[in-house]
Design a protein around this motif. Structure first.
Motif, PDB file in Angstrom:
ATOM      1  N   GLN A 139      45.208  35.256  37.045  1.00  0.00           N
ATOM      2  CA  GLN A 139      43.777  35.100  37.290  1.00  0.00           C
ATOM      3  C   GLN A 139      43.480  34.998  38.786  1.00  0.00           C
ATOM      4  O   GLN A 139      42.524  35.605  39.282  1.00  0.00           O
ATOM      5  CB  GLN A 139      43.244  33.851  36.582  1.00  0.00           C
ATOM      6  CG  GLN A 139      43.190  33.969  35.080  1.00  0.00           C
ATOM      7  CD  GLN A 139      42.787  32.665  34.416  1.00  0.00           C
ATOM      8  OE1 GLN A 139      42.640  31.631  35.067  1.00  0.00           O
ATOM      9  NE2 GLN A 139      42.602  32.697  33.105  1.00  0.00           N
ATOM     10  N   ALA A 191      43.836  38.405  40.437  1.00  0.00           N
ATOM     11  CA  ALA A 191      42.680  39.259  40.172  1.00  0.00           C
ATOM     12  C   ALA A 191      41.473  38.813  40.997  1.00  0.00           C
ATOM     13  O   ALA A 191      40.739  39.650  41.544  1.00  0.00           O
ATOM     14  CB  ALA A 191      42.338  39.246  38.682  1.00  0.00           C
ATOM     15  N   ALA A 192      41.275  37.500  41.121  1.00  0.00           N
ATOM     16  CA  ALA A 192      40.153  36.997  41.916  1.00  0.00           C
ATOM     17  C   ALA A 192      40.342  37.354  43.384  1.00  0.00           C
ATOM     18  O   ALA A 192      39.380  37.740  44.064  1.00  0.00           O
ATOM     19  CB  ALA A 192      40.025  35.479  41.748  1.00  0.00           C
ATOM     20  N   TYR A 193      41.565  37.239  43.891  1.00  0.00           N
ATOM     21  CA  TYR A 193      41.835  37.602  45.278  1.00  0.00           C
ATOM     22  C   TYR A 193      41.567  39.085  45.516  1.00  0.00           C
ATOM     23  O   TYR A 193      40.976  39.462  46.532  1.00  0.00           O
ATOM     24  CB  TYR A 193      43.283  37.268  45.657  1.00  0.00           C
ATOM     25  CG  TYR A 193      43.660  37.796  47.014  1.00  0.00           C
ATOM     26  CD1 TYR A 193      43.227  37.156  48.171  1.00  0.00           C
ATOM     27  CD2 TYR A 193      44.418  38.949  47.144  1.00  0.00           C
ATOM     28  CE1 TYR A 193      43.550  37.648  49.416  1.00  0.00           C
ATOM     29  CE2 TYR A 193      44.743  39.453  48.394  1.00  0.00           C
ATOM     30  CZ  TYR A 193      44.313  38.796  49.523  1.00  0.00           C
ATOM     31  OH  TYR A 193      44.622  39.290  50.757  1.00  0.00           O
ATOM     32  N   LYS A 194      41.967  39.901  44.563  1.00  0.00           N
ATOM     33  CA  LYS A 194      41.754  41.349  44.702  1.00  0.00           C
ATOM     34  C   LYS A 194      40.257  41.664  44.749  1.00  0.00           C
ATOM     35  O   LYS A 194      39.811  42.457  45.581  1.00  0.00           O
ATOM     36  CB  LYS A 194      42.428  42.088  43.553  1.00  0.00           C
ATOM     37  CG  LYS A 194      42.415  43.578  43.695  1.00  0.00           C
ATOM     38  CD  LYS A 194      43.193  44.263  42.578  1.00  0.00           C
ATOM     39  CE  LYS A 194      43.151  45.763  42.740  1.00  0.00           C
ATOM     40  NZ  LYS A 194      43.894  46.452  41.707  1.00  0.00           N
ATOM     41  N   ARG A 195      39.485  41.025  43.872  1.00  0.00           N
ATOM     42  CA  ARG A 195      38.026  41.237  43.873  1.00  0.00           C
ATOM     43  C   ARG A 195      37.424  40.762  45.194  1.00  0.00           C
ATOM     44  O   ARG A 195      36.559  41.431  45.771  1.00  0.00           O
ATOM     45  CB  ARG A 195      37.372  40.496  42.704  1.00  0.00           C
ATOM     46  CG  ARG A 195      37.583  41.150  41.356  1.00  0.00           C
ATOM     47  CD  ARG A 195      36.683  40.517  40.296  1.00  0.00           C
ATOM     48  NE  ARG A 195      36.769  39.076  40.218  1.00  0.00           N
ATOM     49  CZ  ARG A 195      37.632  38.392  39.469  1.00  0.00           C
ATOM     50  NH1 ARG A 195      38.517  39.038  38.731  1.00  0.00           N
ATOM     51  NH2 ARG A 195      37.618  37.069  39.451  1.00  0.00           N
ATOM     52  N   PHE A 196      37.875  39.599  45.682  1.00  0.00           N
ATOM     53  CA  PHE A 196      37.364  39.063  46.942  1.00  0.00           C
ATOM     54  C   PHE A 196      37.696  39.998  48.095  1.00  0.00           C
ATOM     55  O   PHE A 196      36.848  40.274  48.954  1.00  0.00           O
ATOM     56  CB  PHE A 196      37.956  37.678  47.180  1.00  0.00           C
ATOM     57  CG  PHE A 196      37.500  37.028  48.446  1.00  0.00           C
ATOM     58  CD1 PHE A 196      36.214  36.533  48.560  1.00  0.00           C
ATOM     59  CD2 PHE A 196      38.362  36.908  49.528  1.00  0.00           C
ATOM     60  CE1 PHE A 196      35.784  35.928  49.730  1.00  0.00           C
ATOM     61  CE2 PHE A 196      37.943  36.312  50.696  1.00  0.00           C
ATOM     62  CZ  PHE A 196      36.661  35.817  50.804  1.00  0.00           C
ATOM     63  N   GLU A 253      38.306  43.215  47.969  1.00  0.00           N
ATOM     64  CA  GLU A 253      37.525  44.454  47.834  1.00  0.00           C
ATOM     65  C   GLU A 253      36.078  44.244  48.269  1.00  0.00           C
ATOM     66  O   GLU A 253      35.502  45.094  48.955  1.00  0.00           O
ATOM     67  CB  GLU A 253      37.584  44.952  46.397  1.00  0.00           C
ATOM     68  CG  GLU A 253      38.930  45.542  46.011  1.00  0.00           C
ATOM     69  CD  GLU A 253      39.023  45.893  44.529  1.00  0.00           C
ATOM     70  OE1 GLU A 253      38.037  45.676  43.788  1.00  0.00           O
ATOM     71  OE2 GLU A 253      40.087  46.376  44.120  1.00  0.00           O
ATOM     72  N   SER A 254      35.497  43.111  47.897  1.00  0.00           N
ATOM     73  CA  SER A 254      34.100  42.861  48.294  1.00  0.00           C
ATOM     74  C   SER A 254      34.010  42.665  49.803  1.00  0.00           C
ATOM     75  O   SER A 254      33.045  43.110  50.430  1.00  0.00           O
ATOM     76  CB  SER A 254      33.519  41.661  47.549  1.00  0.00           C
ATOM     77  OG  SER A 254      34.107  40.459  47.989  1.00  0.00           O
ATOM     78  N   ASN A 281      34.298  46.096  51.384  1.00  0.00           N
ATOM     79  CA  ASN A 281      33.036  46.821  51.191  1.00  0.00           C
ATOM     80  C   ASN A 281      31.954  46.305  52.135  1.00  0.00           C
ATOM     81  O   ASN A 281      31.167  47.085  52.674  1.00  0.00           O
ATOM     82  CB  ASN A 281      32.558  46.717  49.741  1.00  0.00           C
ATOM     83  CG  ASN A 281      33.421  47.523  48.799  1.00  0.00           C
ATOM     84  OD1 ASN A 281      34.073  48.482  49.206  1.00  0.00           O
ATOM     85  ND2 ASN A 281      33.444  47.125  47.537  1.00  0.00           N
TER      86      ASN A 281
END
Length: 86
Positions: free
Chosen positions: A43, A46-51, A53-54, A57
């Motif tokens: 978990q 996955a949260a680190y990857k989303r962070f 990526e954001s 961006n």
């Protein structure tokens, strides 16, 4: 002589069985904890990857602001670390 003893004739076997039971319980608990830690690790990954990526961006969409924020953060960190007297 009355031999109404409630324990078994071999206390070593009883002790060994109790120890094995305790070790099995501990092993089961460790296995469960290990599974929970693995799930939390997934978990967090996955949260680190989303962070990340954001953040990437945001930098792509606002490079000027990103540069200013990075400069300000670097300046603040240098002031915090530079104020220490050895």
């Amino acid at each position: 002589m009355d031999h109404n003893i409630t324990s078994s004739d071999n206390p070593v076997k009883d002790l060994r069985a109790g120890v094995h039971s305790t070790v099995d319980k501990v092993a089961d608990n460790i296995s469960s904890i290990s599974e929970q830690v693995g799930a939390k690790t997934d978990q967090l990954g996955a949260a680190y990857k989303r962070f990340a990526e954001s953040g990437a961006n945001y930098v792509r969409s606002s490079p000027g602001k990103s540069l200013l924020v990075a400069l300000a953060a670097g300046y603040a960190v240098s002031k915090l670390l530079g104020s220490r007297k050895h």
